[in-house]
Design an enzyme around this catalytic site. Sequence first.
Site, PDB file in Angstrom:
ATOM      1  N   HIS A 130       0.869  -1.186   0.000  1.00 40.07           N
ATOM      2  CA  HIS A 130       0.000   0.000   0.000  1.00 40.07           C
ATOM      3  C   HIS A 130       0.908   1.239   0.000  1.00 40.07           C
ATOM      4  O   HIS A 130       2.018   1.194   0.535  1.00 40.07           O
ATOM      5  CB  HIS A 130      -0.830  -0.056   1.287  1.00 40.07           C
ATOM      6  N   ASP A 207       3.194  -4.236   8.325  1.00 34.68           N
ATOM      7  CA  ASP A 207       1.968  -3.476   8.100  1.00 34.68           C
ATOM      8  C   ASP A 207       0.821  -4.479   8.242  1.00 34.68           C
ATOM      9  O   ASP A 207       0.569  -5.284   7.349  1.00 34.68           O
ATOM     10  CB  ASP A 207       2.014  -2.853   6.705  1.00 34.68           C
ATOM     11  N   GLN A 210      -4.374  -5.172   7.271  1.00 28.59           N
ATOM     12  CA  GLN A 210      -5.334  -6.138   6.723  1.00 28.59           C
ATOM     13  C   GLN A 210      -5.225  -7.513   7.384  1.00 28.59           C
ATOM     14  O   GLN A 210      -5.867  -8.465   6.928  1.00 28.59           O
ATOM     15  CB  GLN A 210      -5.134  -6.297   5.203  1.00 28.59           C
ATOM     16  N   LYS A 233     -10.513  -0.646  10.591  1.00 29.79           N
ATOM     17  CA  LYS A 233     -10.632  -1.852   9.769  1.00 29.79           C
ATOM     18  C   LYS A 233     -10.982  -3.068  10.621  1.00 29.79           C
ATOM     19  O   LYS A 233     -10.955  -4.202  10.154  1.00 29.79           O
ATOM     20  CB  LYS A 233      -9.328  -2.103   9.008  1.00 29.79           C
ATOM     21  N   CYS A 372      -4.792   2.501  -3.696  1.00 28.58           N
ATOM     22  CA  CYS A 372      -3.554   2.981  -3.067  1.00 28.58           C
ATOM     23  C   CYS A 372      -2.402   1.997  -3.268  1.00 28.58           C
ATOM     24  O   CYS A 372      -1.567   1.823  -2.372  1.00 28.58           O
ATOM     25  CB  CYS A 372      -3.739   3.273  -1.581  1.00 28.58           C
TER      26      CYS A 372
HETATM   27  N1  7TS Z   1      -1.655  -0.594   4.808  1.00 31.03           N
HETATM   28  C1  7TS Z   1      -2.547  -1.417   4.223  1.00 31.03           C
HETATM   29  C2  7TS Z   1      -2.133  -2.806   3.852  1.00 31.03           C
HETATM   30  C3  7TS Z   1      -3.838  -0.948   3.988  1.00 31.03           C
HETATM   31  O1  7TS Z   1      -4.720  -1.760   3.414  1.00 31.03           O
HETATM   32  C4  7TS Z   1      -4.188   0.375   4.357  1.00 31.03           C
HETATM   33  C5  7TS Z   1      -5.533   0.948   4.056  1.00 31.03           C
HETATM   34  C6  7TS Z   1      -3.224   1.159   4.987  1.00 31.03           C
HETATM   35  C7  7TS Z   1      -1.965   0.648   5.176  1.00 31.03           C
HETATM   36  C8  7TS Z   1      -3.528   2.536   5.467  1.00 31.03           C
HETATM   37  O2  7TS Z   1      -4.403   2.494   6.537  1.00 31.03           O
HETATM   38  P1  7TS Z   1      -5.014   3.836   7.151  1.00 31.03           P
HETATM   39  O3  7TS Z   1      -5.986   3.342   8.170  1.00 31.03           O
HETATM   40  O4  7TS Z   1      -3.903   4.599   7.737  1.00 31.03           O
HETATM   41  O5  7TS Z   1      -5.677   4.547   6.006  1.00 31.03           O
HETATM   42  N2  7TS Z   1      -6.142   0.375   2.937  1.00 31.03           N
HETATM   43  C9  7TS Z   1      -7.226   0.825   2.272  1.00 31.03           C
HETATM   44  C10 7TS Z   1      -7.734   0.169   1.178  1.00 31.03           C
HETATM   45  O6  7TS Z   1      -7.257  -0.858   0.721  1.00 31.03           O
HETATM   46  N3  7TS Z   1      -8.798   0.838   0.729  1.00 31.03           N
HETATM   47  O7  7TS Z   1      -8.981   1.913   1.493  1.00 31.03           O
HETATM   48  C11 7TS Z   1      -8.008   1.919   2.468  1.00 31.03           C
END
Ligand code: 7TS
Length: 416
Positions: A130, A207, A210, A233, A372
């Site tokens: 990401h 990370d 997910q 999430k 992303c």
């Molecule tokens: N890393 C991964 C693997 C992610 O899927 C996401 C968000 C992030 C980092 C960033 O997380 P945040 O909470 O700081 O935004 N992924 C997604 C997505 O796949 N669609 O919308 C957000």
Amino acid sequence: MIADAPPPLDPAALRDDFPILHARTPSGAPLVYLDNAATTQHPRQVIHAMVEVYERHYANVHRGIHWLSDQSTDLFEEARRKVCRFIHARDPEEIVFTRGTTESINLVARSWGDAFLAPGDEVLLTEAEHHSNIVPWQQLAARRGIVLRFLPLRDDGLLHLDALPSLLSQRTRLVALAATTNVLGTTQPLRTIIPAARAVGARVLIDAAQSVPHTVTDVQALDADFLAFSGHKMLGPSGVGVLYGKREILEEMPPFMGGGSMIRRVRLEAFEPADVPARFEAGTPPIVPAIGLGAAIDYLERVGLDAIAQHERLLLQRAHAVLGAIPGVRVLGPAPEHKGGIVSFVVERMHAHDVAHLLDRRGIAVRAGHHCAMPLHKRLGITASTRASFYLYNTLEEVEQLGRAVEEAQRLLRRK
Ligand code: 7TS
């Protein structure tokens, strides 16, 4: 194997806890929410826990002498202990509350990266990350002259592990990768990669945006140095996330942001930082979101992460079968046994946004675009994909609806 399996989860019963899942969409169709990799919905238990804080316990934390501040501080610190238990950390002081995964990774890049990396040092990522786990390292490279390397993907979407030995060396200071990737849903072979990184003396950042919501995480068994994830999430609110760091590593890191709460003492010319984790929590923290995250953890533990993982496996296998059987639909990435509950696909001669738009007309919420992860899409030779992502409240019937709606979208296109 089957004897060890947890009792199957009953999504129909769980759905009663989630008010939004009973919504009707503008077309009149019931909501089919398949955008859980972007963010998840909230059970009443989480919503009520937060309302209760606002109604009965709310004040700023770590600074009041009054009873309300004591109450909200206790609840906030209890949430930290819940997170600690949930990911099997040794000590709640290894849990830093941030705004989310993105901030957690930036914290490591800014604090640890700026303090300990020198020109020529290397950070190893993968092609499947990401943007949150790419851009902060590119920014660090621009500041510190470090070199970024990328573990390539094979055509089947799995990592090219054969390339690992040639990419790791004494220069590698950090290996940072997603445990489960957000587009292909691949569960990466951390038990191979982490020991290999250790063997060259590199630190490891996972990370886990997910993975933590969907499967048991044990940071001690993994031997990760850092692990980042987001509350939104995993049935919790947005605005709160976590950086786990091994205590001895956090203790040698300078603060990321300056301000109130992160200091022990301030004089006009200098400051002394507070101990961890306060050192990394400048300003008023996300008090109620953190308490909401604690309530989300209670909920997930009650349902059981093993049952959730097993349920998502069922949905994913069915989704692969249903979508894979539609002529003109290509499911991206590896076979279900290498994946979490995420399925991305492309429909021949249709743009991902058009697919998602037509699904939306049937009440089905998916994400479309590059999610992303532009470098990943470039590697796959496409610019966009459509993604369905599952969670504990999704049903097999919803997977069938997804399949029928994709076929209907194809028929509509043919008629044009
Ligand atoms: N890393 C991964 C693997 C992610 O899927 C996401 C968000 C992030 C980092 C960033 O997380 P945040 O909470 O700081 O935004 N992924 C997604 C997505 O796949 N669609 O919308 C957000």
